[in-house]
Design an enzyme around this catalytic site. Structure first.
Site, short mmCIF file in Angstrom:
data_model
loop_
_atom_site.label_atom_id
_atom_site.label_comp_id
_atom_site.label_asym_id
_atom_site.label_seq_id
_atom_site.Cartn_x
_atom_site.Cartn_y
_atom_site.Cartn_z
N ASP B 56 60.70 73.93 -29.38
CA ASP B 56 60.59 72.47 -29.47
C ASP B 56 61.66 72.00 -30.47
OD1 ASP B 56 58.63 71.46 -32.15
OD2 ASP B 56 59.15 73.55 -31.76
N LYS B 72 66.54 74.78 -32.86
CA LYS B 72 65.86 75.95 -33.38
C LYS B 72 66.31 77.23 -32.72
CE LYS B 72 61.91 73.22 -34.52
NZ LYS B 72 60.50 72.99 -34.45
N ASP B 205 49.84 70.52 -30.69
CA ASP B 205 50.01 70.96 -32.07
C ASP B 205 50.72 69.85 -32.84
OD1 ASP B 205 52.29 73.01 -33.77
OD2 ASP B 205 50.18 72.73 -34.29
N SER B 208 54.57 70.49 -33.86
CA SER B 208 55.62 70.59 -32.85
C SER B 208 55.69 69.28 -32.12
CB SER B 208 55.32 71.68 -31.83
OG SER B 208 54.75 72.77 -32.44
#
Lengths: 139, 273
Positions: B56, B72, B205, B208
């Site tokens: 993400d 990332k 979550d 994220s």
């Protein structure tokens, strides 16, 4: 006993005018647990490599390597503004091919409290006339 | 020998000078400054031709979203990529450093890097820092021995898996993988599954969010699909519209290629004295 943590009885590494008042506590209590671990990690790894080599090739081989290493580490410039580049030693020990954080982060020459090595004091330390590190760690 | 160590120059790297001061300040009640974490969802899976990595793009700093579109998935070698979770600075610094070490190694050996080389370098580095460098990584790549996927934990332990998830959204993504993964997926099925797993992490979550990045690595080829899916578009549009006062005029369209300053001579003489 970790040699870095014992207080040497003969001769103190102090020169009040150059290094300031010597505090005993700062020598014994490490600021961060990683400091002693990182310092001894390289030494223990080298010792293990030597043991492996002596078990594989006999005791003479690592001794010869150690002699070569000592000979190469003697080729230095006198202490002063220009730092010694240990080209032979680095090529021999393989340090030349290693790359880590210390090569590009936090270069001590770019720190705000950088102090060039005093040539005379460095020479005295090398000849054994003075004790103590050639460059103090604070201004 | 001790003489040599005294005259060796002071090395850079980590400096512990301020540790005592920080301890003293924290004892007196100062809260430590928060740092940028990538509470994140990163995944990887092995499909029939290679490896697919997904991540993400949200970076958090405590309760604040610090970066809505961060990268990332880090480059390690032309055939190896690595997703990083944990402290953003730690993952970037570690992956950059190991990527440079791999490049030096490639110059030395003259061969393509293997995934296990990157794995060993990362693992021994993280272990020697005893977990203080908090970088949890998913490393994937294709080399001469085939496709490989590994996870590396901040203390230095590793795992070799056909599909892996890490980060705060790892449980949400793992649920998707456990139910839908099978061996021998095709490229499109694999990319769809990875995007689904990341979306599950994004929506379930807190750490994220934002977009989905996907990287497909096959033998000899890699595709980095940056922002493959944008499931969280910005919906704000100004009612008045945007007015640009000065019209831009194109004066000249001509491309001048820069002259090469370095000439490579084949078979030239070595430096003559």
């Amino acid at each position: 006993m970790d040699p870095a943590k014992t207080i040497p009885l003969e001769g103190r590494t102090d020169d009040l005018l150059r290094f300031g008042i010597h505090g005993v506590k700062s020598d014994i209590i490490e600021p961060h647990p990683l400091q002693s671990a990182r310092r001894s990690a390289k030494q223990t790894q080298d010792e293990m490599k030597k043991k492996i080599l002596s078990n594989t090739y006999g005791a003479a081989f690592p001794m010869k390597m150690e002699m070569d290493r000592q000979i190469l580490s003697k080729f230095q410039r006198p202490p002063g503004a220009v730092p010694s580049s240990f080209v032979g030693l680095e090529a021999f020990t393989g340090t030349m091919e290693e790359f880590g954080f210390e090569d590009y982060l936090n270069d001590p020459r770019e720190s705000e409290s950088y102090r060039p090595v005093d040539m005379h004091h460095g020479m005295e330390v090398r000849l054994g006339l003075s004790k103590g590190p050639p460059c103090p760690s604070f201004m | 020998m001790s003489r040599f160590e005294e005259s060796a120059p002071a090395r850079g790297g980590f400096s512990y000078d301020l540790c005592k001061r920080n301890e003293m300040l924290m004892q007196k009640g100062l809260k430590p400054s928060s740092y940028l974490k990538t509470g994140t969802t990163i995944v990887g899976l092995v499909f029939q031709d290679g490896v697919i990595l997904g991540a993400d793009t949200r970076a958090t700093e405590g309760p604040i979203v610090a970066d809505k579109n961060c990268e990332k998935i880090h480059y390690m070698a032309p055939n190896i990529y690595c997703c990083g979770a944990g402290t953003a600075a730690d993952t970037e610094a570690v992956t950059d450093m190991v990527s440079s070490q791999l490049k030096l190694h490639r110059f030395h050996t003259g061969r393509e890097s293997r995934v296990v080389t990157a794995l060993t370098l990362l693992k021994s580095h993280l272990f020697s820092y005893q977990g203080h460098v908090s970088a949890a990584l998913v490393l994937g790549g294709v080399d001469v021995t085939g496709p490989h996927l590994h996870t590396i934990y901040p203390h230095g332990s590793t795992d070799t898996l056909p599909f892996a998830t890490m980060g705060s959204g790892s449980l949400a993504a793992m649920a998707i993988f456990e139910s839908k993964y099978r061996e021998g997926l095709t490229r499109d099925e694999g990319v769809k599954l990875v995007a689904e797993a990341i979306c599950s992490g994004i929506f379930n979550d807190l750490g994220s969010g934002s977009n989905v990045d996907v990287c497909v690595i096959t033998k000899g080829k890699r595709e980095y699909l940056r922002n493959y899916m944008l499931p969280n578009p910005r919906t704000y549009v100004s009612e008045k519209g945007y007015s640009f006062s000065k019209k831009t005029e194109v004066l000249l369209t001509k491309i001048t290629p820069l002259r090469e300053l370095v000439e490579v001579i084949e078979g030239g003489d070595a430096m003559e004295e």
